[in-house]
Design a protein around this motif. Structure first.
Motif, short mmCIF file in Angstrom:
data_model
loop_
_atom_site.label_atom_id
_atom_site.label_comp_id
_atom_site.label_asym_id
_atom_site.label_seq_id
_atom_site.Cartn_x
_atom_site.Cartn_y
_atom_site.Cartn_z
N UNK A 58 0.82 -1.21 0.00
CA UNK A 58 0.00 0.00 0.00
C UNK A 58 0.86 1.25 0.00
N UNK A 59 1.93 1.23 0.78
CA UNK A 59 2.82 2.40 0.84
C UNK A 59 3.43 2.68 -0.53
N UNK A 60 3.84 1.62 -1.23
CA UNK A 60 4.41 1.82 -2.57
C UNK A 60 3.36 2.39 -3.52
N UNK A 61 2.15 1.88 -3.39
CA UNK A 61 1.05 2.37 -4.25
C UNK A 61 0.83 3.87 -4.04
N UNK A 62 0.99 4.31 -2.79
CA UNK A 62 0.75 5.72 -2.46
C UNK A 62 2.00 6.59 -2.66
N UNK A 63 3.09 5.98 -3.17
CA UNK A 63 4.31 6.75 -3.42
C UNK A 63 5.05 7.12 -2.16
N UNK A 64 4.79 6.39 -1.06
CA UNK A 64 5.47 6.70 0.21
C UNK A 64 6.23 5.48 0.72
N UNK A 65 6.51 4.55 -0.19
CA UNK A 65 7.14 3.29 0.19
C UNK A 65 8.59 3.45 0.65
N UNK A 66 9.20 4.59 0.33
CA UNK A 66 10.56 4.82 0.82
C UNK A 66 10.55 5.35 2.25
N UNK A 67 9.38 5.63 2.79
CA UNK A 67 9.29 6.23 4.12
C UNK A 67 8.59 5.37 5.15
N UNK A 68 7.55 4.66 4.74
CA UNK A 68 6.76 3.86 5.68
C UNK A 68 6.44 2.50 5.04
N UNK A 69 5.89 1.62 5.87
CA UNK A 69 5.43 0.33 5.36
C UNK A 69 6.36 -0.82 5.69
N UNK A 70 7.55 -0.51 6.21
CA UNK A 70 8.49 -1.55 6.63
C UNK A 70 9.05 -1.16 8.00
N UNK A 71 9.93 -2.01 8.52
CA UNK A 71 10.64 -1.65 9.75
C UNK A 71 12.12 -1.43 9.43
N UNK A 72 12.42 -1.13 8.17
CA UNK A 72 13.82 -1.01 7.76
C UNK A 72 14.45 0.26 8.31
N UNK A 73 15.75 0.17 8.69
CA UNK A 73 16.45 1.36 9.18
C UNK A 73 16.31 2.52 8.19
N UNK A 74 16.09 3.69 8.73
CA UNK A 74 15.92 4.88 7.90
C UNK A 74 14.46 5.23 7.67
N UNK A 75 13.58 4.24 7.82
CA UNK A 75 12.16 4.56 7.57
C UNK A 75 11.57 5.25 8.81
#
Ligand code: GUN
Ligand code: ZN
Length: 443
Positions: free
Chosen positions: A358-375
């Motif tokens: 969903x985050x990728x669909x909304x163009x915000x997948x580089x910021x939210x939607x995972x628990x990866x460092x930096x997000x």
């Protein structure tokens, strides 16, 4: 702000399991999520990671599971009070229930009160980001964005364009884009807010207004396009009748420059393979809304066909046609829709669609939607034992079984806590609000 650690099981699905297989899932049975300055600084096994952060204050959630904050890829905040309206399919339901309810948003005080309740519901259900329909009134957008800014939520929304609506709910200015331009200038990029150009659907805009929406989208490469498509048979018949020169529903949006990598089409229930292939080639995506499709009797989306074409996907609650604000419940209903097409939905894939997808669909997948460092540290603490039945069903089970039980049996009761950018935004239980001085419980 010093770093804070959160110890629990960690589970995220940053990649689509359909493409990435088991490598899509990131799981730490005893994990540690380290948050610093509102962002994830590290995530991994507790025993390994804690040694790297001497003196770290740790909040321990034993027996709980931390997942990324949920992303609702399609929801209507002004329909909060339309949920559970009996007896009609889409077009009648809009006329009888939705349009009168949305007309009330001419009153900014009503909009502010509803926006406040709506965002509270999202947080109670673990939803930290959403693509949201407002109403035709600019003040309804102001009310939502104001309330989201105050909470620091990641909300994408925009003024609904509908110059063919009923007299009480219609753009009097027709194709005039000044109001939308002013809203984009006022809100896009403020805090964690984004703008979506939002024609309601093909039937409620004149050709001139659809063309204006295309121009607006072209002029604002930062904005999304958010609308409905191919939800219900009567709707599709009406679209075919009005746009007889267009081969299909998608072709109407194509004709007005509305189909591209920033386009999110809610529903896509009744789509031919050719249209799905064109959607995928354009990079456009679909927000699947199972509780809504079942409630309005719209039909069963065809996940296998969407996948075969390679269409980008997210999950939406579509409240008020949708029957729950919970993405957990929405995943459970998506599973049932897929079961009716003999294509059982994998629980990890469902979690991917409700978070990173969903985050990728909304163009915000580089910021939210995972628990990866930096997000951004938007995350949810789930309680697999939130109810007696969940406790009984999840005891001693593996992570896939527990996740699936949460999807089938869970709702807001299973959301123990919701964090926005590392701040507690919602919590259940007796120990809230969280003490700012956290005990280091590594001993
Ligand atoms: N199509 C056009 N408007 C709407 C709406 O408000 N809800 C749903 N489900 N479909 C729509
Ligand atoms: Zn909708």
């Amino acid at each position: 702000m010093p770093a804070t650690g959160y110890r629990a099981e960690l589970l995220s699905v940053p990649h689509d399991p359909r493409a990435a297989g088991s490598g899509a899932v990131v799981h730490h049975a005893d994990g540690l999520l380290v948050v610093e300055g509102g962002h994830v600084a590290a995530a991994g096994d507790f025993a390994t990671l804690v040694a790297r952060w001497p003196g770290l204050a740790v909040r321990h959630y034993p027996g709980k599971t931390i997942v990324p904050g949920f992303v609702d890829a399609h929801v209507h905040y002004p329909q909060t009070d339309c949920i559970a309206a009996h007896g009609h399919q889409l077009l009648d339901w809009l006329e009888r229930h939705v349009f009168p309810a949305e007309a009330a948003f001419a009153d900014p005080a009503h909009a502010r009160a509803t926006a406040d309740f709506f965002l509270g519901e999202l947080l109670r259900n673990g939803t930290t980001s959403a693509l949201v329909f407002a109403t035709v009134h600019a003040a309804s957008v102001d009310a939502l964005f104001d309330a989201a800014l105050a909470r620091d939520m990641r909300i994408v929304s925009g003024k609904v364009l509908m110059d063919l609506g009923p007299p009480t709910l219609r753009d009097s200015a027709g194709p005039d884009r000044a109001e939308s331009e002013a809203l984009i200038a006022r809100w896009h990029g403020r805090g964690r807010l984004g703008y979506a150009v939002t024609p309601r659907f093909a039937l409620t805009s004149s050709d001139a207004q659809l063309a204006m929406a295309g121009d607006l989208l072209a002029a604002h490469p930062e904005a999304l396009l958010h609308t409905h498509m191919a939800e219900n048979h009567a709707e599709i018949t009406a679209v075919q009748a009005r746009f007889s020169g267009c081969a299909d529903y998608l072709a109407v949006y194509e004709a007005f420059g509305l189909v591209g990598p920033r386009s999110v089409f809610a529903h896509c229930v009744h789509m031919e393979a050719g249209a799905l292939a064109r959607m995928a080639a354009a990079g456009a995506g679909a927000a699947l809304c199972p509780t809504s499709n079942l409630f309005l009797g719209s039909g069963l989306f065809d996940l296998a066909a969407l996948d075969a074409a390679g269409v980008r996907l997210g999950l939406g609650t579509d409240v008020g046609a949708g029957t729950s604000f919970s993405l957990l419940a929405t995943m459970g209903e998506a599973y049932k829709v897929c079961q009716l097409r003999e294509n059982p939905l994998d629980p990890f894939r469902a979690l991917h669609l409700a978070t990173a997808g969903g985050a990728q669909l909304l163009g915000i997948g580089d910021r939210v939607g995972t628990l990866q460092p930096g997000s951004e540290a938007d995350f949810v603490v789930l309680d697999p034992a939130a109810t007696p039945l969940l406790a009984r069903r999840t005891a001693g089970r593996n992570v896939a079984e527990r996740l699936f039980a949460l999807q089938v049996l869970g709702d807001d009761r299973a959301v123990h806590a919701t964090y926005l950018a590392g701040r507690l935004a919602h919590g259940r239980g007796p120990c809230w609000p969280e003490s700012p001085t956290l005990a280091d419980d590594r001993a």
